[in-house]
Write a protein that holds these residues in place. Structure first.
Motif, PDB file in Angstrom:
ATOM      1  N   TRP A 125      36.737  46.166  40.144  1.00 50.07           N
ATOM      2  CA  TRP A 125      37.293  45.498  41.306  1.00 50.07           C
ATOM      3  C   TRP A 125      37.121  43.987  41.381  1.00 50.07           C
ATOM      4  O   TRP A 125      37.571  43.376  42.353  1.00 50.07           O
ATOM      5  N   ALA A 126      36.499  43.319  40.412  1.00 49.69           N
ATOM      6  CA  ALA A 126      36.367  41.865  40.499  1.00 49.69           C
ATOM      7  C   ALA A 126      37.745  41.207  40.412  1.00 49.69           C
ATOM      8  O   ALA A 126      38.514  41.470  39.490  1.00 49.69           O
ATOM      9  N   SER A 131      35.549  49.799  59.772  1.00 54.05           N
ATOM     10  CA  SER A 131      36.139  49.414  58.475  1.00 54.05           C
ATOM     11  C   SER A 131      35.374  49.962  57.279  1.00 54.05           C
ATOM     12  O   SER A 131      35.611  49.535  56.154  1.00 54.05           O
ATOM     13  N   ALA A 132      34.465  50.899  57.505  1.00 55.29           N
ATOM     14  CA  ALA A 132      33.693  51.490  56.420  1.00 55.29           C
ATOM     15  C   ALA A 132      34.216  52.885  56.087  1.00 55.29           C
ATOM     16  O   ALA A 132      34.908  53.517  56.884  1.00 55.29           O
ATOM     17  N   VAL A 133      33.862  53.345  54.893  1.00 50.22           N
ATOM     18  CA  VAL A 133      34.277  54.662  54.402  1.00 50.22           C
ATOM     19  C   VAL A 133      33.040  55.475  54.045  1.00 50.22           C
ATOM     20  O   VAL A 133      32.134  54.986  53.366  1.00 50.22           O
ATOM     21  N   PRO A 163      37.020  42.183  49.304  1.00 55.74           N
ATOM     22  CA  PRO A 163      37.170  42.058  47.851  1.00 55.74           C
ATOM     23  C   PRO A 163      35.905  41.588  47.150  1.00 55.74           C
ATOM     24  O   PRO A 163      34.998  41.018  47.761  1.00 55.74           O
ATOM     25  N   ALA A 164      35.874  41.833  45.836  1.00 59.63           N
ATOM     26  CA  ALA A 164      34.731  41.482  44.992  1.00 59.63           C
ATOM     27  C   ALA A 164      35.099  40.342  44.046  1.00 59.63           C
ATOM     28  O   ALA A 164      36.227  40.276  43.539  1.00 59.63           O
ATOM     29  N   TYR A 165      34.119  39.472  43.791  1.00 56.86           N
ATOM     30  CA  TYR A 165      34.262  38.379  42.825  1.00 56.86           C
ATOM     31  C   TYR A 165      32.993  38.341  41.994  1.00 56.86           C
ATOM     32  O   TYR A 165      31.893  38.385  42.553  1.00 56.86           O
ATOM     33  N   HIS A 166      33.145  38.255  40.685  1.00 55.20           N
ATOM     34  CA  HIS A 166      31.951  38.123  39.845  1.00 55.20           C
ATOM     35  C   HIS A 166      31.752  36.636  39.566  1.00 55.20           C
ATOM     36  O   HIS A 166      32.535  36.022  38.849  1.00 55.20           O
ATOM     37  N   THR A 167      30.678  36.058  40.123  1.00 60.34           N
ATOM     38  CA  THR A 167      30.571  34.609  40.186  1.00 60.34           C
ATOM     39  C   THR A 167      29.509  33.990  39.279  1.00 60.34           C
ATOM     40  O   THR A 167      29.418  32.757  39.232  1.00 60.34           O
ATOM     41  N   GLN A 196      29.867  47.314  42.083  1.00 58.23           N
ATOM     42  CA  GLN A 196      31.049  46.681  42.667  1.00 58.23           C
ATOM     43  C   GLN A 196      32.025  47.743  43.188  1.00 58.23           C
ATOM     44  O   GLN A 196      32.627  47.569  44.256  1.00 58.23           O
ATOM     45  N   SER A 197      32.185  48.826  42.443  1.00 62.52           N
ATOM     46  CA  SER A 197      33.059  49.908  42.903  1.00 62.52           C
ATOM     47  C   SER A 197      32.448  50.647  44.084  1.00 62.52           C
ATOM     48  O   SER A 197      33.146  51.032  45.027  1.00 62.52           O
ATOM     49  N   MET A 198      31.144  50.874  44.031  1.00 63.30           N
ATOM     50  CA  MET A 198      30.480  51.545  45.149  1.00 63.30           C
ATOM     51  C   MET A 198      30.681  50.764  46.438  1.00 63.30           C
ATOM     52  O   MET A 198      31.016  51.325  47.484  1.00 63.30           O
ATOM     53  N   SER A 199      30.467  49.448  46.368  1.00 59.35           N
ATOM     54  CA  SER A 199      30.595  48.626  47.563  1.00 59.35           C
ATOM     55  C   SER A 199      32.055  48.537  48.004  1.00 59.35           C
ATOM     56  O   SER A 199      32.350  48.552  49.205  1.00 59.35           O
ATOM     57  N   HIS A 200      32.967  48.437  47.044  1.00 62.76           N
ATOM     58  CA  HIS A 200      34.388  48.437  47.409  1.00 62.76           C
ATOM     59  C   HIS A 200      34.759  49.712  48.154  1.00 62.76           C
ATOM     60  O   HIS A 200      35.456  49.665  49.176  1.00 62.76           O
ATOM     61  N   ASN A 201      34.307  50.845  47.646  1.00 61.20           N
ATOM     62  CA  ASN A 201      34.660  52.110  48.284  1.00 61.20           C
ATOM     63  C   ASN A 201      34.024  52.258  49.661  1.00 61.20           C
ATOM     64  O   ASN A 201      34.545  52.970  50.520  1.00 61.20           O
TER      65      ASN A 201
END
Length: 742
Positions: A355-356, A731-733, A322-326, A311-316
């Motif tokens: 980041w969830a 929009s990517a890093v 944003p991330a949601y744990h579903t 989740q952090s890797m994808s956020h960065n």
């Protein structure tokens, strides 16, 4: 996916809890609520704690900095599957039903759950078998959706959702289909299969009609996903196979335009993926397409494969998404009640640290037999257990998941923001901290170790000492602002802020724990690492030249009897080599090039075998196949892994898996390439790029480059004597690291 794992049935009848107010009491500065399962304490109010002035001892100290804020929270919850809603809505009498709903959703009288994820039709937990909102007899279709109806949901599902919203007006509702109607699929069934090409517009219309029908019933839907777990086609309950590329086309050309045209995207946001942590490239494929990305608000994650740090890797990589744990179910496979609580509280703490914005367990309620099931998990655990007593009267008991969620949902208000804190390690005290909209602070800590632990909490110029039993968790709350600065080096992470054209400031947060997920190559005396967001590319400016595979031989540490190593060289993407068992650290695959060659790229392709890629890798080169020395490259795994590195001279290449997984390690095709010659490919425009740099606590140098533009950008990087070109989507890093070799 829900795994069918054996275990011991967890006790459902847990001690009752009288919740106190969330403010401090008794003259103490910090309020404390403890869960200690072996001692039958569940969210139990404890004696308060007091601040000390000054600096806490360095060892075993959690440092908190409320001046560094991250994602805002929508809350915690579970799913009213058909089975869950049927149990609560039809088996309990009105008094019991109202009581359990208050204990679930009321912020005052219960734990204040505020995030519910609803199946659109049947899932693996349904009372009357498979159903959708537009079922047709076998062989018949309904492309105009003339037979569409949500009547199935009206007797007990919709009434419970409306009651939940009355109890908690800040409730967020998400909806996900496990399968569209069978006539839309290649199997003509809700079981298995893929979406027919001609059904893409009808499926988009199906979503639109669902949103309209639920809104008409007074149940607005805040989020949807295309389908549950698209990379898994369960054999016994509804499912739909859909690759990232197929999802991209469906969203870009059908679902997104349909919902936008009908004005529904203004009130309902689309989350991509809705599956496990182990295939980060799936949601990022959607973000990398500039036509699809505006329709996809963020990512929905599940816990059944991979690492939460994904989740952090994808956020960065895509910090605007944003991330949601579903979904994540507890169950018998975890062991006893104490082990089940560890699983639940660990998810709450670590998914929000990564980041969830919300965390959802699976079934809101199940019966004493873990059902009713619909061909799925027979060992899953609900948030509450609804069952008859000896006299036949139905009642309910709370499970450990209720208390695990309650440690957050009772105290972390909707709109709270996560704030910076360090964690003490995998087998130590783990934590996450928040600041509520009213300024009050919440720290959730749990002891992941097997012995009791004492620890300190430093908050500006004040601190307190606390202790937790093995496997225990506590929520600490206090008021007042931070006095003095926090010790940034003790927290251990760095935040790098960028700026968008609209004034928003996306942030990349990085710590040494993420280094293990980077791709790194050995350059001189340094490990040089880089991230590769979905849709990005990074490699030599002069393209590599594929080597002929004539004369190659291959071998492996383990092979399935009918899937030998040689299949990676047969030129047939439909065949493969596999380990024939779940992958283990140390598994290796080796190629003998037949003679010494100059090599700069090595590719293994598992496309077609889902999650069967290495869970981390190291790549070695050798002249004799005996002496291997140090790895020349290492990093995280992915379905198609192309490892590029400064040119080496070698006859043998060996790739070694670094992690464990239930999935087999598979390779369908393998190739290697030599450095190219000639003129470098033009790098193109670098317009819109923003750079930020920092140094981590261990001395690692960090450089992050953000593409703030609306189109892909390119730039060059010098690696030793070679020039490499990076193509970065909008929009990517891209993140680069450099540290000394050990």
């Amino acid at each position: 996916m829900i795994r069918r794992l054996a275990g011991v049935l967890l006790a459902g009848a847990l001690a009752s809890t009288a919740f106190g107010a969330t403010s401090t009491a008794g003259g103490h500065d910090i309020s404390v609520w403890l869960t200690d399962v072996p001692n039958q304490l569940y969210l139990s109010k404890q004696a308060g704690l007091d601040w000390r002035n000054g600096k806490a001892p360095a060892a075993q100290t959690i440092h908190i900095d409320e001046r560094r804020t991250y994602q805002s929270m929508i809350g915690f919850g579970a799913s009213f599957t058909d089975s869950s809603a049927w149990l609560v809505g039809t088996r309990l009498d009105k008094a019991q039903r109202d009581k359990v709903m208050r204990e679930l959703f009321s912020p005052r009288d219960g734990i204040g759950l505020s995030f519910v994820r609803q199946p659109m039709g049947a899932s693996d937990f349904a009372v009357n078998g498979n159903y959708s909102y537009d079922d047709m007899p076998a062989g018949q279709t309904d492309p105009t959706l003339a037979h569409f109806s949500i009547d199935y949901d009206k007797p007990y599902i919709i009434p419970l959702l409306k009651q939940a919203e009355r109890l908690n007006p800040k409730l967020t509702l998400m909806a996900s289909p496990w399968s569209p109607p069978g006539w839309m699929k290649t199997t003509d069934s809700m079981i298995g299969g893929n979406l027919k090409p001609e059904a893409q517009q009808p499926l988009a219309d199906y979503f639109s009609k669902f949103l309209k029908a639920y809104k008409r019933e007074g149940v607005p839907v805040d989020f949807i996903s295309v389908n549950n777990e698209p990379l898994y086609q369960p054999p016994g309950y509804p499912g739909l196979g859909m690759s990232a590329e197929q999802a991209n086309v469906f969203i870009r050309d059908y679902l997104g335009p349909t919902l936008k045209k009908r004005g529904q995207l203004s009130s309902t946001k689309l989350l991509g993926y809705d599956h496990n942590w182990d295939v980060v490239t799936y949601p990022e494929t959607l973000y990398a397409d500039p036509q699809t990305s505006p329709y996809v608000y963020g990512t929905a994650w599940h816990c059944y494969g991979g690492d939460v740090r994904a989740q952090s890797m994808s956020h960065n990589s895509y910090p605007n998404k944003p991330a949601y744990h579903t979904e994540c179910s507890g169950g018998e496979w975890e062991g006893d009640a104490a082990a089940g609580f560890r699983g639940g509280i660990g998810l709450v703490v670590n998914s929000t640290r990564d980041w969830a914005k919300g965390v959802v367990r699976w079934n809101m309620a199940l019966d004493q037999n873990n059902g009713p099931t619909n061909g799925g998990c027979p060992t899953c655990r609900g948030i509450v257990t609804v069952a008859p007593d000896a006299s036949g009267k139905w009642g309910y008991t709370k499970t450990v998941d209720y208390y695990a969620l309650g440690h957050a949902s009772k105290f972390v208000r909707v709109g709270a923001k996560r704030i910076a804190s360090n964690t003490l390690g995998a087998e130590n005290v783990q934590d996450v901290a928040f600041v509520n909209p009213d300024g009050s602070k919440v720290l959730i800590a749990y002891n992941a170790g097997t012995t009791a632990r004492s620890f300190n909490v430093q908050f500006g110029s004040r601190w307190f000492t606390a202790s937790l039993p093995a496997g225990g968790a506590a929520t600490y709350t206090w008021s007042g602002s931070q006095r003095g600065a926090a010790d940034a080096s003790a927290i251990g992470s760095v935040d790098l802020f960028f700026r968008n054209a609209d004034g928003s400031r996306p942030v990349v947060s990085y710590d040494t724990g993420l280094l293990a997920f980077n791709d790194e190559i050995r350059v001189g005396s340094s490990w040089v690492g880089s991230t590769l967001p979905g849709g990005a590319s990074f490699g030599p400016s002069v393209p590599a030249v594929p080597l002929s595979r004539d004369g190659w031989t291959v071998s492996a540490s383990a092979s399935a009897a009918d899937e030998p190593a040689a299949r990676v060289l047969d030129g047939d993407q439909a065949t493969r080599w596999s380990t024939g068992r779940g992958m283990e650290p140390g598994d290796w695959f080796q190629v003998d090039l037949g003679a010494t060659k100059t090599v700069s790229e090595f590719t293994i392709d598992a496309t077609g075998s889902g999650g069967d890629f290495p869970r981390g890798y190291e790549l070695f080169a050798s002249d004799d196949g005996v002496t291997w020395g140090q790895p020349i490259a290492r990093g995280g795994g992915r379905t198609k892994l192309s490892v590029q590195f400064p040119a080496v001279s070698a006859r043998y290449l060996r790739i070694v898996n670094q992690g464990s997984a239930g999935s087999w390690w598979s390779i369908h095709e393998l190739s290697a390439s030599a450095p190219g010659t000639g003129t470098a490919v033009a790098s193109g425009s670098s317009r819109g790029l923003q750079e930020r740099s920092a140094t981590l606590s261990d001395g690692t140098k960090l450089l992050a480059i953000y593409n703030a533009g609306k189109k892909p950008a390119t730039f060059d990087r010098q690696l030793g004597t070679s020039t490499w070109t990076y193509r970065l989507p909008a929009s990517a890093v891209a993140i680069f690291t450099e540290r000394a070799t050990s």
